[in-house]
Design an enzyme around this catalytic site. Sequence first.
Site: not given
Length: 331
Positions: A272, A186, A307
């Site tokens: 995501d 991320s 995610h």
Amino acid sequence: MALFDLPLEELRRYRPELSEPADFDAFWAGTLDRAREYEVLEDVVDVETGLDLVETFDVTFRGHDGAPIRAWYLRPAGAAAKLPVVVEYIGYGGGRGLPLEHLLWPAAGYAHLVMDTRGQAGAWGNGGDTVDPGGSGPAAPGSMTRGLEDPSTSYLTRLMTDAVRAVDAARTLPGADGRVAVTGNSQGGGLALAAGGLVPDVDAVMANVPFLCQIRRAIDITDNDPYREIVRYLASNRHQQAAVERTLGYVDAVHLGRRSRARALFSAALRDMTCPPSTVFAAFNHWGGASGTDPERDIEVYPWNDHEGGAAVQNALQLRWLTERMPVRVG
């Protein structure tokens, strides 16, 4: 989460037009030159953790404008040879946590430097130890919009400079052989892409569901934080739109990654909503495009995941991928 972005066939071809600031390279060269006026390593302190098979050091290095940044440095205990270093950056809202959370790479024979994230570490995980001394005017809750009216004051500029200096530090640490791979999930993945573009001789980049890619598109197609912070800020500071969009051009990992010469492994998750897959593919498809080297790049796609991406499955893939490209030299 249902599928919401482009179909996979289109994602594989998705290579959007880019609009980089004219002084992009000059801005980053000047920013890094100022950071490198400071000796990179400030302190390396041996830490007792109870992990008998791993040596652990508490490292302080100098980041943006010389600010002290903390990191953990872990090595296989008793390793006589110098080792390649895997530099890891942390996801949004987290910090370096505890050394026992970072055992994959030293267990595989690598040295491992885990960079703390300035001014974060309050949203999840087990804390951090690095303040963000940079001031900020009005900002939305969170880190994204601090100083966002100008690239020279942007929090993201400071954070990406820290990421570069972590690579500089990794090459000077005791027992390091000079080879460096960068990785993260991320936000950490976005910082890995940025470091790969700003340090021309990084050996490998591994970015899982990376944040900070094609930021302008991301804030239009997802309502999730952290991108939502920018929307909230501009809803109250309408007059700052042009300035904010200009700043985002300097800190977009797509623009930075175009300059990389490093081999790269990406991952994307098609459901995501935090880091939309089209923004990840924008970075992947543009990777190395301005470097003149056409570096090797691979992407692993997780059609059913949000995610979390591939989680440990992706970590196992990264381990196999890296050991083939940056093997530990024994003896």
